[in-house]
Design an enzyme around this catalytic site. Structure first.
Site, short mmCIF file in Angstrom:
data_model
loop_
_atom_site.label_atom_id
_atom_site.label_comp_id
_atom_site.label_asym_id
_atom_site.label_seq_id
_atom_site.Cartn_x
_atom_site.Cartn_y
_atom_site.Cartn_z
N ASP A 1 40.00 21.97 -16.04
CA ASP A 1 40.71 23.23 -16.36
C ASP A 1 42.22 23.02 -16.39
O ASP A 1 42.75 22.13 -15.72
CB ASP A 1 40.33 24.30 -15.32
CG ASP A 1 40.69 25.69 -15.78
OD1 ASP A 1 40.84 25.90 -17.01
OD2 ASP A 1 40.84 26.58 -14.93
N HIS B 1 44.49 20.50 -25.01
CA HIS B 1 43.11 20.02 -25.16
C HIS B 1 43.12 18.56 -25.64
O HIS B 1 42.33 17.74 -25.18
CB HIS B 1 42.34 20.89 -26.16
CG HIS B 1 42.19 22.32 -25.71
ND1 HIS B 1 41.80 22.66 -24.44
CD2 HIS B 1 42.41 23.50 -26.36
CE1 HIS B 1 41.76 23.98 -24.32
NE2 HIS B 1 42.13 24.51 -25.47
N LEU C 1 26.89 3.97 -16.54
CA LEU C 1 27.28 5.30 -16.05
C LEU C 1 26.64 6.30 -17.00
O LEU C 1 26.61 6.08 -18.21
CB LEU C 1 28.81 5.44 -16.12
CG LEU C 1 29.38 6.85 -15.96
CD1 LEU C 1 29.38 7.27 -14.49
CD2 LEU C 1 30.82 6.93 -16.49
C1 IPE Z 1 35.99 26.77 -17.02
O1 IPE Z 1 37.30 26.99 -17.36
C2 IPE Z 1 35.24 26.20 -18.19
C3 IPE Z 1 35.61 24.84 -18.57
C4 IPE Z 1 36.44 24.06 -17.92
C5 IPE Z 1 34.96 24.32 -19.73
P1 IPE Z 1 37.77 28.44 -17.87
O2 IPE Z 1 39.23 28.34 -18.12
O3 IPE Z 1 36.94 28.86 -19.02
O4 IPE Z 1 37.43 29.36 -16.63
P2 IPE Z 1 38.11 30.69 -16.13
O5 IPE Z 1 38.24 31.61 -17.31
O6 IPE Z 1 39.44 30.33 -15.57
O7 IPE Z 1 37.18 31.20 -15.07
C1 IPE Z 2 40.12 23.95 -19.94
O1 IPE Z 2 41.43 24.34 -20.14
C2 IPE Z 2 39.41 23.59 -21.24
C3 IPE Z 2 38.44 24.58 -21.70
C4 IPE Z 2 38.03 25.60 -21.01
C5 IPE Z 2 37.88 24.41 -23.01
P1 IPE Z 2 41.78 25.83 -20.54
O2 IPE Z 2 41.74 25.95 -22.03
O3 IPE Z 2 40.94 26.79 -19.80
O4 IPE Z 2 43.29 25.93 -20.06
P2 IPE Z 2 43.92 27.08 -19.15
O5 IPE Z 2 43.03 27.21 -17.96
O6 IPE Z 2 43.95 28.33 -19.98
O7 IPE Z 2 45.28 26.59 -18.80
MG MG Z 3 41.04 27.67 -18.00
#
Ligand code: IPE
Ligand code: IPE
Ligand code: MG
Length: 275
Positions: A37, A54, A148
């Site tokens: 995240d 990303h 792995l």
């Molecule tokens: C969790 O992250 C999902 C992934 C890392 C794929 P999100 O950014 O979607 O989660 P929330 O919205 O902070 O709970």
């Molecule tokens: C995690 O990073 C990747 C996915 C959930 C696809 P985020 O896109 O949730 O990035 P933040 O949490 O908004 O910074």
């Molecule tokens: Mg996120």
């Protein structure tokens, strides 16, 4: 076996030493699962749009996969796209899907040459057809590898996983293959998308959020949690080692009493204390 080359960097002597120390220090988690995240916020802090985050996150995936394989971790599950992530703006969703296809295209041979088995969990049929094809290709190519197991959770949610397992079990009951009384922990586990993967020993979440966000809800019953403020694109092997060190210090009691912690106490003494 030839050295791992996912990151295209030769392994430094100091990294080798760090890994040796970690392996000597205690048991490694057999299965590490990561909620990757913070990509969007990472990009924002640099004044960039979210997709840059990303893209940068893919480098962390390479570094963490390579270091897990070098260490001898057996399973690495990465939460890459949740069921709820479909509700993001379509430009971001499309960008993520394109990035997935490009990364799989670029990494397929590399994963295979390094004996890494690739798999996915989640509603893969919801992904664009070119994504599905690429996933199938890489899964087939690497199916016999045994170094792995790298599993990507895509269009995944823990509630979806449990719901699907319940549906399958209901059909088996209806068809008379099992009785409701036969349903227990292990039967449920064996109907989840992770049936052939052990439960995660260590769950890491980057970006400092203290939540699970619908990840492996059933499977994490006794996982150790490690939460770091670091955004995913900045999460590299040295911090993975910190997470593993923290794991090695945990006392996993599974609801029992720590061994050697209490003397045997007679029930007479217990009754005296309670009354
Ligand atoms: C969790 O992250 C999902 C992934 C890392 C794929 P999100 O950014 O979607 O989660 P929330 O919205 O902070 O709970
Ligand atoms: C995690 O990073 C990747 C996915 C959930 C696809 P985020 O896109 O949730 O990035 P933040 O949490 O908004 O910074
Ligand atoms: Mg996120």
């Amino acid at each position: 076996m030839k050295p791992l080359t996912l990151t295209n960097n030769a392994q430094s002597d100091s990294d080798k030493r760090n890994q040796e120390k970690l392996v000597a220090a205690g048991e490694l988690p057999r299965h590490i699962a990561i909620i990757m995240d913070g990509n969007g916020r990472w990009a924002q802090t640099k004044g960039n749009i979210r997709i840059h985050g990303h893209k940068a996150g893919v480098d962390s995936v390479r570094d963490i996969t390579e270091s897990c394989a070098q260490l001898g971790v057996e399973h690495l599950t990465l939460y890459a796209f949740s069921t709820e992530n479909w509700n993001r703006p379509s430009a971001e969703v499309n960008g993520l899907m394109k990035l997935l296809v490009a990364s799989l295209r670029d990494e397929a041979e590399n994963l295979h040459e390094n004996n890494i088995r690739f798999s996915t969990i989640g509603q893969i049929e919801r992904l664009p057809v070119n994504c599905q094809k690429k996933i199938q290709e890489v899964t087939d190519l690497t199916k016999d590898n045994d170094r792995l197991q790298l599993c990507l959770a895509l269009s995944y949610s823990g509630r979806w996983d449990i719901t699907e397992a319940v549906k399958k079990l209901a059909v088996e009951v209806r068809n008379g293959n099992i009785n409701p009384e036969d349903i227990d922990d292990s039967l449920i586990s064996s109907h989840l998308s992770t049936a052939d993967i052990p439960d995660p020993d260590l769950i890491i979440r980057t970006s400092g959020e203290f939540r699970i966000s619908n990840f492996l809800l059933w499977q994490l019953a006794y996982s150790e949690l490690y939460i770091t403020k670091t955004y995913w694109p900045d999460f590299k092997r040295d911090e993975l080692y910190e997470a593993i060190k923290s794991f090695q210090k945990r006392d996993r009691r599974y609801g029992e009493v720590k061994k050697g912690y209490t003397k045997a106490i007679s029930s007479t003494v217990i009754n005296q204390i309670i009354s």
